[in-house]
Enzyme design. Structure first.
Site, PDB file in Angstrom:
ATOM      1  N   HIS A   1     -10.228  38.760  58.788  1.00  0.00           N
ATOM      2  CA  HIS A   1     -10.101  39.050  57.356  1.00  0.00           C
ATOM      3  C   HIS A   1     -10.475  40.484  57.053  1.00  0.00           C
ATOM      4  O   HIS A   1     -11.252  41.101  57.772  1.00  0.00           O
ATOM      5  CB  HIS A   1     -10.974  38.097  56.517  1.00  0.00           C
ATOM      6  CG  HIS A   1     -12.415  38.089  56.894  1.00  0.00           C
ATOM      7  ND1 HIS A   1     -12.913  37.340  57.936  1.00  0.00           N
ATOM      8  CD2 HIS A   1     -13.479  38.741  56.379  1.00  0.00           C
ATOM      9  CE1 HIS A   1     -14.212  37.525  58.036  1.00  0.00           C
ATOM     10  NE2 HIS A   1     -14.582  38.394  57.110  1.00  0.00           N
TER      11      HIS A   1
ATOM     12  N   HIS B   1     -12.027  42.971  54.068  1.00  0.00           N
ATOM     13  CA  HIS B   1     -12.715  43.096  52.786  1.00  0.00           C
ATOM     14  C   HIS B   1     -12.099  44.259  52.022  1.00  0.00           C
ATOM     15  O   HIS B   1     -11.944  45.353  52.574  1.00  0.00           O
ATOM     16  CB  HIS B   1     -14.206  43.408  52.998  1.00  0.00           C
ATOM     17  CG  HIS B   1     -14.985  42.309  53.638  1.00  0.00           C
ATOM     18  ND1 HIS B   1     -15.704  41.395  52.913  1.00  0.00           N
ATOM     19  CD2 HIS B   1     -15.165  41.978  54.940  1.00  0.00           C
ATOM     20  CE1 HIS B   1     -16.314  40.558  53.738  1.00  0.00           C
ATOM     21  NE2 HIS B   1     -15.991  40.886  54.988  1.00  0.00           N
TER      22      HIS B   1
HETATM   23  P1  AMP Z   1     -17.735  38.393  57.085  1.00  0.00           P
HETATM   24  O1  AMP Z   1     -19.217  38.578  57.043  1.00  0.00           O
HETATM   25  O2  AMP Z   1     -16.994  39.679  57.296  1.00  0.00           O
HETATM   26  O3  AMP Z   1     -17.320  37.302  58.039  1.00  0.00           O
HETATM   27  O4  AMP Z   1     -17.332  37.956  55.621  1.00  0.00           O
HETATM   28  C1  AMP Z   1     -17.132  36.646  55.214  1.00  0.00           C
HETATM   29  C2  AMP Z   1     -17.038  36.668  53.721  1.00  0.00           C
HETATM   30  O5  AMP Z   1     -16.498  35.433  53.298  1.00  0.00           O
HETATM   31  C3  AMP Z   1     -18.365  36.841  53.003  1.00  0.00           C
HETATM   32  O6  AMP Z   1     -18.344  38.030  52.225  1.00  0.00           O
HETATM   33  C4  AMP Z   1     -18.488  35.580  52.137  1.00  0.00           C
HETATM   34  O7  AMP Z   1     -19.033  35.829  50.872  1.00  0.00           O
HETATM   35  C5  AMP Z   1     -17.042  35.142  52.047  1.00  0.00           C
HETATM   36  N1  AMP Z   1     -16.847  33.698  51.830  1.00  0.00           N
HETATM   37  C6  AMP Z   1     -17.386  32.683  52.534  1.00  0.00           C
HETATM   38  N2  AMP Z   1     -16.948  31.501  52.057  1.00  0.00           N
HETATM   39  C7  AMP Z   1     -16.103  31.776  51.043  1.00  0.00           C
HETATM   40  C8  AMP Z   1     -15.327  30.979  50.136  1.00  0.00           C
HETATM   41  N3  AMP Z   1     -15.342  29.647  50.198  1.00  0.00           N
HETATM   42  N4  AMP Z   1     -14.582  31.614  49.203  1.00  0.00           N
HETATM   43  C9  AMP Z   1     -14.575  32.954  49.134  1.00  0.00           C
HETATM   44  N5  AMP Z   1     -15.273  33.758  49.961  1.00  0.00           N
HETATM   45  C10 AMP Z   1     -16.035  33.187  50.895  1.00  0.00           C
END
Ligand code: AMP
Length: 135
Positions: A99, A101
């Site tokens: 993903h 950001h």
């Molecule tokens: P990472 O640390 O790069 O793996 O980022 C994962 C991101 O996913 C974090 O910023 C979380 O806040 C976000 N996240 C986790 N669960 C959800 C969800 N159900 N809906 C939207 N964002 C999410």
């Protein structure tokens, strides 16, 4: 095995604030935004991280991220945008589904950038050579 949370979002099993969708990608608001308007862009197919994501998908990923970043910047009146991808636990990856950001940034948002370090004498050249040898 427990299914990936982002795969569940793609399937509609978990709700999200959907921003954009096409055949390959889905973008939605991060549930815990760094700044309001923080978007996550994901390929709909499950790929663990950048290394696991096919090149064709990555090309579309970058193009779609640009499109969404432009919309986020306009919608939030941001001064800048961070595009970021965490790959691996040590790099801060919490969700093992590739993903990007897309984070609106403001001159006065108080967030600090990564601190810069330095190299010992000749060390930079050694790192550069080591990396170049693996390309
Ligand atoms: P990472 O640390 O790069 O793996 O980022 C994962 C991101 O996913 C974090 O910023 C979380 O806040 C976000 N996240 C986790 N669960 C959800 C969800 N159900 N809906 C939207 N964002 C999410």
């Amino acid at each position: 095995m427990e299914e990936c949370i982002f795969c569940k979002i793609v399937k509609g099993d978990i709700p999200c604030s959907r921003i954009y969708e096409d055949d390959m990608f889905l973008a939605f608001l991060d549930i815990s935004p760094i700044n309001k308007g923080h978007v996550l862009l994901i390929p709909k197919e499950h790929h663990r991280d950048i290394f696991d994501t096919p090149d064709d998908t990555l090309a579309g990923f970058a193009k779609t991220a640009k499109k969404i970043a432009k919309a986020v910047k306009q919608a939030t009146d941001a001064d800048g945008i961070n595009l970021g991808q965490n790959n691996g636990k040590a790099a801060g990856q919490e969700v093992s589904h590739s993903h990007m950001h897309i984070i609106p940034r403001f001159a006065d948002d108080g967030l600090k950038h990564w601190p810069g370090g330095n190299y010992e004498e000749d060390e930079a050249e050694k790192f550069a050579e080591k990396i170049k040898d693996r390309l």
